[in-house]
Design an enzyme around this catalytic site. Structure first.
Site, PDB file in Angstrom:
ATOM      1  CG  HIS A 128      -1.877  -0.591   1.315  1.00 55.35           C
ATOM      2  ND1 HIS A 128      -2.465  -1.280   0.464  1.00 55.35           N
ATOM      3  CD2 HIS A 128      -2.553  -2.136   2.598  1.00 55.35           C
ATOM      4  CE1 HIS A 128      -3.283  -2.420   0.237  1.00 55.35           C
ATOM      5  NE2 HIS A 128      -3.382  -2.571   2.040  1.00 55.35           N
ATOM      6  CB  SER A 247     -10.742 -13.459  -9.669  1.00 52.41           C
ATOM      7  OG  SER A 247     -11.353 -13.727 -10.825  1.00 52.41           O
TER       8      SER A 247
END
Length: 313
Positions: A128, A247
């Site tokens: 991040h 996914s």
């Protein structure tokens, strides 16, 4: 990957337990002017990260919190498994046999990076962090990076629910209180607008591919195909469809419910677009529009976000 998932879940469990013993103002620490959760990050780990040696064949996913990184992690892990001729199934949650480190580069103990040196290639890492806080070896060795971005109003909305659901972050009595902190850099990993501005300096580099959460929602198959091409992973049509199916929001949430029901609703709450319309006031809309216009709108990354399409009421 199953062991890796259990390792991550155990790590989160311990972090939440540790955070429950702290006061609200003790949950975060500042490093180089940015706040981070004290139970999963540390200044010592950040210092050790600086000298981490990246390999040219590493696979890195970069994305601000709540921009969809858990979703892209599944896609990238599946693509890596395919590149290693491992068999995926509709039911399995993963295919690697050996435990791996916590995938987020900045999360964990300072000794983590020494252990990562022993991991076989290709190593998968997520982060991040802004680019200037990543190890310089990543850019020196031209490691391929998939940069994931999402419209800022949905990022803020998802981050608000995430903060109130996972005890490692300060919780908020009201959305208004969170919005104030989000806009004034008082949330973990700092300002999303500064994050976008800094990453925009790198998006023209040939080793970086940018994809938006929204375009992947609109056409996941095309997105997966482009990601595989970027990392030079050949895919059959059958493999492509399997990755897309594994996914999907429903598949990932169902899978996590099997392994750890307590955080499945936190990590996978809605998985949609435009949930921000349920929270933003007219004044908050105008404030974020103004900040986006001033800091990001004129950049290539800002244009890629299609702010007028996804962030205007």
């Amino acid at each position: 990957m199953e062991n890796s998932r259990k390792s991550l879940i155990d790590f989160v469990d311990k972090a939440v337990a540790a955070a429950s013993l702290l006061n609200r103002d003790e949950l975060m620490f500042s490093y180089k002017g940015i706040l981070y959760p004290v139970t999963i990050c540390s200044p010592e780990a950040f210092k050790a990260l600086e000298s981490f040696e990246a390999r040219s064949d590493d696979v890195i996913l970069a994305g601000y919190p709540k921009s969809g990184t858990n979703w892209l992690r599944r896609i990238l892990n599946d693509l890596i498994a395919i590149s290693q001729n491992k068999t995926l199934s509709k039911e399995s949650s993963g295919d690697a046999e050996k435990p791996e480190e916590i995938p987020y580069l900045e999360v964990g103990d300072p000794e983590k990076y020494e252990r990562m040196m022993k991991l076989p290639s290709p190593r998968f890492m997520a982060t991040h962090l802004c680019p200037e806080n990543l190890p310089t070896s990543i850019f020196r060795n031209k490691v391929k990076i998939l940069l994931l971005v999402r419209n800022p109003k949905d990022v803020a909305t998802s981050f608000f629910h995430f903060s109130n659901g996972l005890g490692i972050f300060p919780s908020y009595d009201t959305w208004d209180d969170f919005f104030t902190d989000f806009m004034s850099k008082k949330v973990a990993w700092g300002s999303y607008f500064e994050y976008l501005y800094e990453w925009n300096k790198y998006i023209d580099k040939e080793n970086i591919m940018t994809i938006t959460y929204e375009e992947l929602k609109e056409n996941c198959a095309l997105g997966v195909k482009n990601i595989a091409a970027f990392f030079r992973i050949p895919l059959t049509e059958e493999e492509l469809q399997l990755v897309v199916e594994r996914s999907s929001f429903q598949s990932m949430k169902k899978n996590l419910e099997k392994t750890h029901r307590t955080i499945s609703n936190i990590l996978f709450r809605k998985g949609g677009v435009s949930d921000w319309k349920n929270l933003f006031s007219e004044e908050q809309n105008e404030k974020m529009d103004k900040v986006f216009e001033e800091q990001v709108a004129g950049t290539k990354l800002g244009k890629k976000l299609k702010y007028d399409v996804y962030c205007k009421a």
